[in-house]
Design a protein around this motif. Structure first.
Motif, PDB file in Angstrom:
ATOM      1  N   ASP A 357       0.817  -1.211   0.000  1.00 39.91           N
ATOM      2  CA  ASP A 357       0.000   0.000   0.000  1.00 39.91           C
ATOM      3  C   ASP A 357       0.850   1.260   0.000  1.00 39.91           C
ATOM      4  N   HIS A 358       2.165   1.098  -0.314  1.00 43.14           N
ATOM      5  CA  HIS A 358       3.067   2.247  -0.441  1.00 43.14           C
ATOM      6  C   HIS A 358       3.086   3.112   0.820  1.00 43.14           C
ATOM      7  N   TRP A 359       3.172   2.471   1.957  1.00 42.62           N
ATOM      8  CA  TRP A 359       3.342   3.122   3.260  1.00 42.62           C
ATOM      9  C   TRP A 359       2.092   3.830   3.771  1.00 42.62           C
ATOM     10  N   GLU A 360       0.963   3.694   3.095  1.00 42.17           N
ATOM     11  CA  GLU A 360      -0.225   4.426   3.520  1.00 42.17           C
ATOM     12  C   GLU A 360      -0.683   4.023   4.916  1.00 42.17           C
ATOM     13  N   SER A 361      -0.393   2.799   5.309  1.00 40.82           N
ATOM     14  CA  SER A 361      -0.790   2.342   6.641  1.00 40.82           C
ATOM     15  C   SER A 361       0.316   2.515   7.671  1.00 40.82           C
ATOM     16  N   SER A 362       1.463   3.052   7.270  1.00 42.74           N
ATOM     17  CA  SER A 362       2.587   3.223   8.195  1.00 42.74           C
ATOM     18  C   SER A 362       2.358   4.441   9.082  1.00 42.74           C
ATOM     19  N   ASN A 363       2.995   4.403  10.234  1.00 46.62           N
ATOM     20  CA  ASN A 363       2.804   5.445  11.236  1.00 46.62           C
ATOM     21  C   ASN A 363       4.049   6.317  11.291  1.00 46.62           C
ATOM     22  N   ILE A 364       3.993   7.480  10.684  1.00 42.71           N
ATOM     23  CA  ILE A 364       5.147   8.380  10.667  1.00 42.71           C
ATOM     24  C   ILE A 364       4.639   9.814  10.669  1.00 42.71           C
ATOM     25  N   SER A 365       5.326  10.670  11.384  1.00 39.15           N
ATOM     26  CA  SER A 365       4.914  12.063  11.439  1.00 39.15           C
ATOM     27  C   SER A 365       6.154  12.940  11.561  1.00 39.15           C
ATOM     28  N   LEU A 366       6.356  13.799  10.558  1.00 39.77           N
ATOM     29  CA  LEU A 366       7.409  14.803  10.592  1.00 39.77           C
ATOM     30  C   LEU A 366       6.754  16.154  10.300  1.00 39.77           C
ATOM     31  N   ALA A 367       5.757  16.484  11.109  1.00 37.85           N
ATOM     32  CA  ALA A 367       4.900  17.636  10.835  1.00 37.85           C
ATOM     33  C   ALA A 367       5.648  18.960  10.885  1.00 37.85           C
ATOM     34  N   ASN A 368       6.712  19.051  11.690  1.00 31.57           N
ATOM     35  CA  ASN A 368       7.440  20.314  11.827  1.00 31.57           C
ATOM     36  C   ASN A 368       8.683  20.394  10.954  1.00 31.57           C
ATOM     37  N   LEU A 369       8.814  19.473  10.022  1.00 28.22           N
ATOM     38  CA  LEU A 369       9.993  19.454   9.160  1.00 28.22           C
ATOM     39  C   LEU A 369      10.076  20.730   8.326  1.00 28.22           C
ATOM     40  N   ARG A 370      11.258  21.369   8.337  1.00 31.99           N
ATOM     41  CA  ARG A 370      11.469  22.586   7.549  1.00 31.99           C
ATOM     42  C   ARG A 370      12.523  22.405   6.471  1.00 31.99           C
ATOM     43  N   LYS A 371      13.531  21.597   6.750  1.00 36.23           N
ATOM     44  CA  LYS A 371      14.585  21.364   5.771  1.00 36.23           C
ATOM     45  C   LYS A 371      14.798  19.868   5.601  1.00 36.23           C
TER      46      LYS A 371
END
Length: 455
Positions: A357-371
């Motif tokens: 499913d191309h990582w759609e069910s994976s749990n990852i969050s980098l919400a504050n990523l700027r660079k």
């Protein structure tokens, strides 16, 4: 008639006082300034001794300085030069052994780096006589190990604040010496920084020592002795090093250590850098204050990170791996991400995945990523989906840079495919090309592409 060759006088012995040739202007300087000048020059022991010829009042000044730095010694060209160097270091340390409190030793830096090629006057990559090399290695093994152990004891005995020791022996087949640091590194309340490089030796780390003030620790080229892997976790723990803030590990071999799991439980750690740690299947980080994390070519199968304050993450790998599952967990405070993919020049090593499913069910969050910086990409569809997934929740991106390993992209399709890849990754904003300043990827990646958001 032949002219006599002009002979250059040998440099002064590091322990020989030089007679001045009368008073000079330097001798007129007051004592404080005389001490300040060589301190500001950051000279090593070899250079400091040479300054004694400048003034009679500078004779023996090196004996009063707080730092004994033996780095900068010329490369050894023979076994005799190694033995001479050991004798010089021993002589200098002996003269400083009776130092008063006003001339206390705060820092000791000693290298003992031997190379089989240099010791036989040969260039690297040339064949060298195995018999001669083995004879030299056997000749130097005992005195080198005895000197190494004595120098470590010396630094610990003098309760130094900083200690750096780098050892590189000439390797011997089936004859690797063991260095037991359990006795050599006792507890020290004053040690603040330590760097140990112990190549070509099997190392047993201390079992019970405590370093209450140690803030900066580097371990490099360390092969842990059989059954001693558990000592590494203890050494790096808050129990042993409660003040540790900066930790660097490079070329650490755990293959014979008896453990494949490394748990770092360090409450004060701010920076962690790990490069080429072999034999480690599980890496678990319990680092509540960690801000910077770099993991490069550490072939673990599982990574668990508890670092709620982490801001800067660098991850590099050579293998075709699942980059999401157990690799990049929930890291909501990360603002800077660098991922490097070191692929071999083999089409089979291109970035692929096994996610239906191309990582759609994976749990990852980098919400504050700027660079974000992605290096050595191979241009596959799996890779494109992965990068899009990583950036999906980053709502405040300031810049993204991408470089490709052009070996994996057909030459006639490079321009069109790179254009498609980049604009599918981030359609809004502007992509520009710039010089690739990364020396490691310079030959593989001809261009570096940088994205910035629209004004």
């Amino acid at each position: 008639m032949k002219k006599e060759a002009k002979q250059t006088p040998p440099p002064p012995s590091p322990t020989a006082d030089q007679d001045g040739a009368g008073d000079d202007r330097l001798s007129a300087l007051d004592d404080d300034l005389c001490e300040l000048i060589p301190r500001l020059a950051h000279l090593n022991v070899r250079e400091l001794v040479h300054t004694s010829v400048l003034s009679k009042r500078w004779r023996g000044l090196w004996k009063r300085l707080p730092v004994l730095d033996f780095f900068g010694w010329p490369e050894f060209k023979s076994a005799g030069e190694v033995q001479q160097y050991i004798a010089i270091v021993n002589d200098v340390l002996e003269q400083r052994a009776g130092a008063t409190s006003e001339a206390r030793i705060n820092e000791v830096k000693i290298p003992l780096l031997m190379d089989a090629y240099s010791l036989h006057g040969l260039q690297p990559l040339r064949l060298w006589p195995a018999a001669a090399a083995r004879a030299t290695a056997e000749q130097l093994l005992t005195p080198a190990m005895e000197a190494a152990e004595a120098w470590i004891r010396y630094a610990m005995h003098h309760q130094v604040k900083g200690f750096q020791f780098n050892l590189r022996l000439v390797p011997l087949d089936n004859k690797t010496p063991v260095m037991d640091l359990d006795e050599l590194l006792p507890s020290s309340p004053k040690l603040e920084s330590m760097r140990l490089g112990l190549s070509s030796a099997n190392v047993r780390l201390p079992r019970t020592a405590v370093f209450t003030s140690l803030k900066d620790l580097t371990l490099e080229f360390v092969e842990l002795a059989a059954g001693s892997g558990h000592r590494l976790a203890r050494l790096l723990s808050s129990v042993c090093c409660p003040s540790l803030q900066k930790l660097r590990m490079m070329c650490i071999d755990l293959l014979r250590a008896g453990t494949k799991k490394l748990v770092l439980d360090t409450g004060e750690l701010l920076e962690l850098s790990m490069e080429v740690v072999e034999g480690m299947e599980l890496l678990e980080l319990r680092t509540p204050k960690l801000l910077y994390l770099e993991i490069d070519e550490c072939y673990h199968e599982s990574l668990r990170v508890s670092a709620p304050r982490l801001e800067d993450l660098t991850y590099g790998d050579k293998r075709q791996v699942d980059l999401i599952k157990d690799k990049i967990p929930q890291l909501p405070n990360v603002t800077c991400l660098l991922y490097e993919y070191y692929s071999a020049d083999d089409v089979d090593s291109a970035f692929t995945c096994n996610h239906p499913d191309h990582w759609e069910s994976s749990n990852i969050s980098l919400a504050n990523l700027r660079k974000a910086n992605f290096r050595g990409m191979t241009g596959t569809g799996c890779e494109l989906r992965f990068l899009r997934f990583v950036l999906a929740n980053a709502t405040d991106l300031q810049s993204v840079t991408v470089s490709f390993n052009l070996y994996f992209i057909e030459e006639e399709l490079q321009d069109s495919w790179v254009h498609y890849f980049l604009h599918t990754l981030l359609g809004d904003g502007t992509w520009t090309t710039c010089e690739n300043e990364d020396q490691d990827f310079e030959k593989l990646c001809s261009k570096l592409y940088k994205w910035t958001p629209s004004p």
